[in-house]
Design a protein around this motif. Structure first.
Motif, PDB file in Angstrom:
ATOM      1  N   LYS A   1      19.054  16.670   9.246  1.00 12.39           N
ATOM      2  CA  LYS A   1      19.435  16.845   7.846  1.00 12.39           C
ATOM      3  C   LYS A   1      18.781  15.754   7.012  1.00 12.39           C
ATOM      4  CE  LYS A   1      23.830  19.058   8.748  1.00 12.39           C
ATOM      5  NZ  LYS A   1      25.250  19.079   8.498  1.00 12.39           N
ATOM      6  N   ALA A   2      18.285  16.155   5.843  1.00  8.55           N
ATOM      7  CA  ALA A   2      17.635  15.214   4.930  1.00  8.55           C
ATOM      8  C   ALA A   2      18.134  15.516   3.516  1.00  8.55           C
ATOM      9  CB  ALA A   2      16.122  15.338   5.027  1.00  8.55           C
ATOM     10  N   PRO A   3      19.408  15.184   3.227  1.00 11.56           N
ATOM     11  CA  PRO A   3      20.007  15.568   1.950  1.00 11.56           C
ATOM     12  C   PRO A   3      19.507  14.754   0.755  1.00 11.56           C
ATOM     13  CG  PRO A   3      21.536  14.226   3.192  1.00 11.56           C
ATOM     14  CD  PRO A   3      20.343  14.446   4.088  1.00 11.56           C
ATOM     15  N   VAL A   4      19.432  15.468  -0.377  1.00  9.67           N
ATOM     16  CA  VAL A   4      19.100  14.854  -1.664  1.00  9.67           C
ATOM     17  C   VAL A   4      20.172  15.319  -2.645  1.00  9.67           C
ATOM     18  CG1 VAL A   4      17.426  14.719  -3.550  1.00  9.67           C
ATOM     19  CG2 VAL A   4      16.632  14.801  -1.175  1.00  9.67           C
ATOM     20  N   ALA A   5      20.806  14.358  -3.331  1.00 16.28           N
ATOM     21  CA  ALA A   5      21.900  14.678  -4.260  1.00 16.28           C
ATOM     22  C   ALA A   5      21.370  15.001  -5.653  1.00 16.28           C
ATOM     23  CB  ALA A   5      22.875  13.514  -4.340  1.00 16.28           C
ATOM     24  N   CYS A   6      21.948  16.031  -6.254  1.00 19.74           N
ATOM     25  CA  CYS A   6      21.619  16.411  -7.627  1.00 19.74           C
ATOM     26  C   CYS A   6      22.367  15.492  -8.591  1.00 19.74           C
ATOM     27  CB  CYS A   6      22.018  17.862  -7.878  1.00 19.74           C
ATOM     28  SG  CYS A   6      21.763  18.395  -9.585  1.00 19.74           S
ATOM     29  N   LEU A   7      21.691  15.058  -9.636  1.00 25.21           N
ATOM     30  CA  LEU A   7      22.326  14.209 -10.645  1.00 25.21           C
ATOM     31  C   LEU A   7      23.308  14.991 -11.512  1.00 25.21           C
ATOM     32  CD1 LEU A   7      19.222  12.181 -11.915  1.00 25.21           C
ATOM     33  CD2 LEU A   7      20.928  11.474 -10.233  1.00 25.21           C
ATOM     34  N   HIS A   8      23.168  16.310 -11.550  1.00 22.23           N
ATOM     35  CA  HIS A   8      24.010  17.140 -12.415  1.00 22.23           C
ATOM     36  C   HIS A   8      25.246  17.666 -11.695  1.00 22.23           C
ATOM     37  CE1 HIS A   8      20.976  16.972 -15.539  1.00 22.23           C
ATOM     38  NE2 HIS A   8      20.075  17.269 -14.619  1.00 22.23           N
ATOM     39  N   CYS A   9      25.035  18.434 -10.607  1.00 25.35           N
ATOM     40  CA  CYS A   9      26.170  19.053  -9.918  1.00 25.35           C
ATOM     41  C   CYS A   9      26.700  18.198  -8.769  1.00 25.35           C
ATOM     42  CB  CYS A   9      25.803  20.449  -9.410  1.00 25.35           C
ATOM     43  SG  CYS A   9      24.602  20.476  -8.056  1.00 25.35           S
ATOM     44  N   ARG A  10      25.956  17.148  -8.416  1.00 27.63           N
ATOM     45  CA  ARG A  10      26.328  16.202  -7.359  1.00 27.63           C
ATOM     46  C   ARG A  10      26.258  16.793  -5.950  1.00 27.63           C
ATOM     47  NH1 ARG A  10      25.596  12.466 -10.723  1.00 27.63           N
ATOM     48  NH2 ARG A  10      27.209  11.869 -12.164  1.00 27.63           N
ATOM     49  N   LYS A  11      25.859  18.049  -5.833  1.00 27.66           N
ATOM     50  CA  LYS A  11      25.757  18.671  -4.515  1.00 27.66           C
ATOM     51  C   LYS A  11      24.502  18.175  -3.821  1.00 27.66           C
ATOM     52  CE  LYS A  11      28.393  22.720  -5.746  1.00 27.66           C
ATOM     53  NZ  LYS A  11      28.391  24.129  -6.049  1.00 27.66           N
ATOM     54  N   LYS A  12      24.609  18.075  -2.493  1.00 27.43           N
ATOM     55  CA  LYS A  12      23.468  17.625  -1.692  1.00 27.43           C
ATOM     56  C   LYS A  12      22.799  18.824  -1.041  1.00 27.43           C
ATOM     57  CE  LYS A  12      25.217  13.014  -0.723  1.00 27.43           C
ATOM     58  NZ  LYS A  12      25.551  12.042   0.305  1.00 27.43           N
ATOM     59  N   THR A  13      21.481  18.825  -1.128  1.00 27.75           N
ATOM     60  CA  THR A  13      20.675  19.896  -0.551  1.00 27.75           C
ATOM     61  C   THR A  13      19.526  19.270   0.222  1.00 27.75           C
ATOM     62  OG1 THR A  13      21.153  21.205  -2.528  1.00 27.75           O
ATOM     63  CG2 THR A  13      19.422  22.019  -1.094  1.00 27.75           C
ATOM     64  N   ASP A  14      19.146  19.901   1.330  1.00 32.64           N
ATOM     65  CA  ASP A  14      18.041  19.392   2.130  1.00 32.64           C
ATOM     66  C   ASP A  14      16.786  19.245   1.263  1.00 32.64           C
ATOM     67  OD1 ASP A  14      17.238  18.888   5.111  1.00 32.64           O
ATOM     68  OD2 ASP A  14      15.588  20.035   4.230  1.00 32.64           O
ATOM     69  N   VAL A  15      16.063  18.171   1.471  1.00 26.66           N
ATOM     70  CA  VAL A  15      14.879  17.855   0.659  1.00 26.66           C
ATOM     71  C   VAL A  15      13.868  18.999   0.661  1.00 26.66           C
ATOM     72  CG1 VAL A  15      13.589  16.659   2.507  1.00 26.66           C
ATOM     73  CG2 VAL A  15      13.232  16.004   0.109  1.00 26.66           C
ATOM     74  N   THR A  16      13.797  19.768   1.741  1.00 29.19           N
ATOM     75  CA  THR A  16      12.825  20.866   1.824  1.00 29.19           C
ATOM     76  C   THR A  16      13.194  22.052   0.936  1.00 29.19           C
ATOM     77  OG1 THR A  16      13.942  21.871   3.710  1.00 29.19           O
ATOM     78  CG2 THR A  16      12.211  20.255   4.193  1.00 29.19           C
ATOM     79  N   LYS A  17      14.419  22.101   0.453  1.00 28.38           N
ATOM     80  CA  LYS A  17      14.885  23.225  -0.377  1.00 28.38           C
ATOM     81  C   LYS A  17      14.720  22.987  -1.876  1.00 28.38           C
ATOM     82  CE  LYS A  17      16.505  25.307   3.285  1.00 28.38           C
ATOM     83  NZ  LYS A  17      15.543  26.044   4.055  1.00 28.38           N
ATOM     84  N   TRP A  18      14.431  21.744  -2.266  1.00 28.27           N
ATOM     85  CA  TRP A  18      14.261  21.428  -3.688  1.00 28.27           C
ATOM     86  C   TRP A  18      12.985  22.082  -4.214  1.00 28.27           C
ATOM     87  CZ3 TRP A  18      17.022  18.622  -7.343  1.00 28.27           C
ATOM     88  CH2 TRP A  18      18.243  18.118  -6.890  1.00 28.27           C
ATOM     89  N   HIS A  19      13.021  22.503  -5.470  1.00 31.15           N
ATOM     90  CA  HIS A  19      11.864  23.121  -6.107  1.00 31.15           C
ATOM     91  C   HIS A  19      11.139  22.070  -6.942  1.00 31.15           C
ATOM     92  CE1 HIS A  19      13.758  26.869  -4.965  1.00 31.15           C
ATOM     93  NE2 HIS A  19      14.838  26.504  -5.618  1.00 31.15           N
ATOM     94  N   CYS A  20       9.844  22.000  -6.791  1.00 33.94           N
ATOM     95  CA  CYS A  20       9.055  21.104  -7.640  1.00 33.94           C
ATOM     96  C   CYS A  20       7.661  21.693  -7.800  1.00 33.94           C
ATOM     97  CB  CYS A  20       9.007  19.689  -7.072  1.00 33.94           C
ATOM     98  SG  CYS A  20       8.056  19.512  -5.570  1.00 33.94           S
ATOM     99  N   HIS A  21       6.971  21.183  -8.808  1.00 36.18           N
ATOM    100  CA  HIS A  21       5.624  21.651  -9.082  1.00 36.18           C
ATOM    101  C   HIS A  21       4.719  20.448  -9.267  1.00 36.18           C
ATOM    102  CE1 HIS A  21       2.893  24.853 -10.134  1.00 36.18           C
ATOM    103  NE2 HIS A  21       2.409  24.070 -11.070  1.00 36.18           N
ATOM    104  N   PRO A  22       3.691  20.269  -8.445  1.00 42.49           N
ATOM    105  CA  PRO A  22       3.311  21.124  -7.333  1.00 42.49           C
ATOM    106  C   PRO A  22       4.284  20.993  -6.162  1.00 42.49           C
ATOM    107  CG  PRO A  22       1.907  19.175  -7.373  1.00 42.49           C
ATOM    108  CD  PRO A  22       2.791  19.109  -8.590  1.00 42.49           C
ATOM    109  N   PRO A  23       4.321  22.011  -5.289  1.00 39.02           N
ATOM    110  CA  PRO A  23       5.224  21.944  -4.142  1.00 39.02           C
ATOM    111  C   PRO A  23       4.876  20.764  -3.238  1.00 39.02           C
ATOM    112  CG  PRO A  23       4.327  24.160  -4.405  1.00 39.02           C
ATOM    113  CD  PRO A  23       3.571  23.256  -5.341  1.00 39.02           C
ATOM    114  N   LEU A  24       5.901  20.202  -2.621  1.00 37.47           N
ATOM    115  CA  LEU A  24       5.658  19.110  -1.673  1.00 37.47           C
ATOM    116  C   LEU A  24       5.050  19.631  -0.375  1.00 37.47           C
ATOM    117  CD1 LEU A  24       8.781  16.829  -2.179  1.00 37.47           C
ATOM    118  CD2 LEU A  24       6.487  16.565  -3.102  1.00 37.47           C
ATOM    119  N   GLY A  25       5.298  20.879  -0.038  1.00 37.80           N
ATOM    120  CA  GLY A  25       4.654  21.485   1.127  1.00 37.80           C
ATOM    121  C   GLY A  25       5.014  20.809   2.438  1.00 37.80           C
ATOM    122  N   PHE A  26       6.247  20.938   2.847  1.00 35.85           N
ATOM    123  CA  PHE A  26       6.694  20.340   4.105  1.00 35.85           C
ATOM    124  C   PHE A  26       6.229  21.197   5.275  1.00 35.85           C
ATOM    125  CE2 PHE A  26       9.730  18.960   0.919  1.00 35.85           C
ATOM    126  CZ  PHE A  26       9.831  17.605   1.193  1.00 35.85           C
ATOM    127  N   GLY A  27       5.580  20.594   6.250  1.00 33.50           N
ATOM    128  CA  GLY A  27       5.136  21.369   7.402  1.00 33.50           C
ATOM    129  C   GLY A  27       4.511  20.513   8.482  1.00 33.50           C
TER     130      GLY A  27
END
Length: 196
Positions: free
Chosen positions: A130-156
């Motif tokens: 698990k590699a959680p990253v907390a949202c500043l808004h909803c405070r929920k933690k989601t795995d770093v690979t699930k976050w959306h960004c542009h350009p994509p981080l491209g985990f692999g």
């Protein structure tokens, strides 16, 4: 002048299978004469890569005003096997992140978010389950690979960086390189980019 790259990341291949799949992609690019020679450090800014092959001249119809990228020192295709992501996507090209839970945008350079993001990236790089990253808004933690960004981080575990090649989605290409890589691997291919 800075150097640019487009990165095609196989986000499905296992670490165990990555070397075999890498060889299959390299063989296909060789067969199409898009790359040539042996791995060399002379044509990429990363580890080592392959020089563009003679097939590029037929595969890409450049405009007369365009400079031939093959004349640049940095113009190779760099395969990378092993757990990694596009670290250059975190630089000035980064347009921010979007929480996959609440959909709120977060400034990529927010200090508090950066601490959580760096922690998640470190855990992921160390192959934590698990590699959680907390949202500043909803405070929920989601795995770093699930976050959306542009350009994509491209985990692999496998990627191919095309250094200073014309955009792979340019209509001047007579072939679809991302589709070729997708076809060879049978996997999801994430397209990312960056500049150094």
């Amino acid at each position: 002048m800075s150097d640019e790259f487009e990165m095609l990341v196989d986000v499905d291949v296992s670490l165990k299978d990555a070397p075999t799949v890498c060889k299959q992609v390299v063989d296909r690019l060789r067969e199409l004469k898009l790359i040539t020679g042996r791995l060399t450090k002379e044509c990429v800014l990363g580890k080592s890569g392959y020089m563009p092959g003679p097939g590029v001249a037929q595969a890409y119809r450049r405009d007369k005003r365009e400079h031939d990228f093959r004349e640049l020192k940095t113009c190779g295709v760099e395969p990378e096997v092993g757990r990694h992501f596009n670290v250059w996507a975190l630089g000035e090209a980064c347009e921010g992140f979007v929480c996959p839970k609440c959909g709120e945008a977060i400034d990529a350079f927010d200090e508090k978010f950066g601490e959580s993001l760096n922690s998640g990236l470190t855990l992921w790089s160390e192959q934590a389950s698990k590699a959680p990253v907390a949202c500043l808004h909803c405070r929920k933690k989601t795995d770093v690979t699930k976050w959306h960004c542009h350009p994509p981080l491209g985990f692999g575990n496998l990627s191919f960086s095309f250094w200073n090649w014309p955009p792979l989605n340019s209509p001047s290409w007579q072939i679809n390189i991302p589709a070729i890589v997708r076809e060879v691997t049978g996997h999801t291919i994430v397209e990312s980019y960056g500049h150094v």
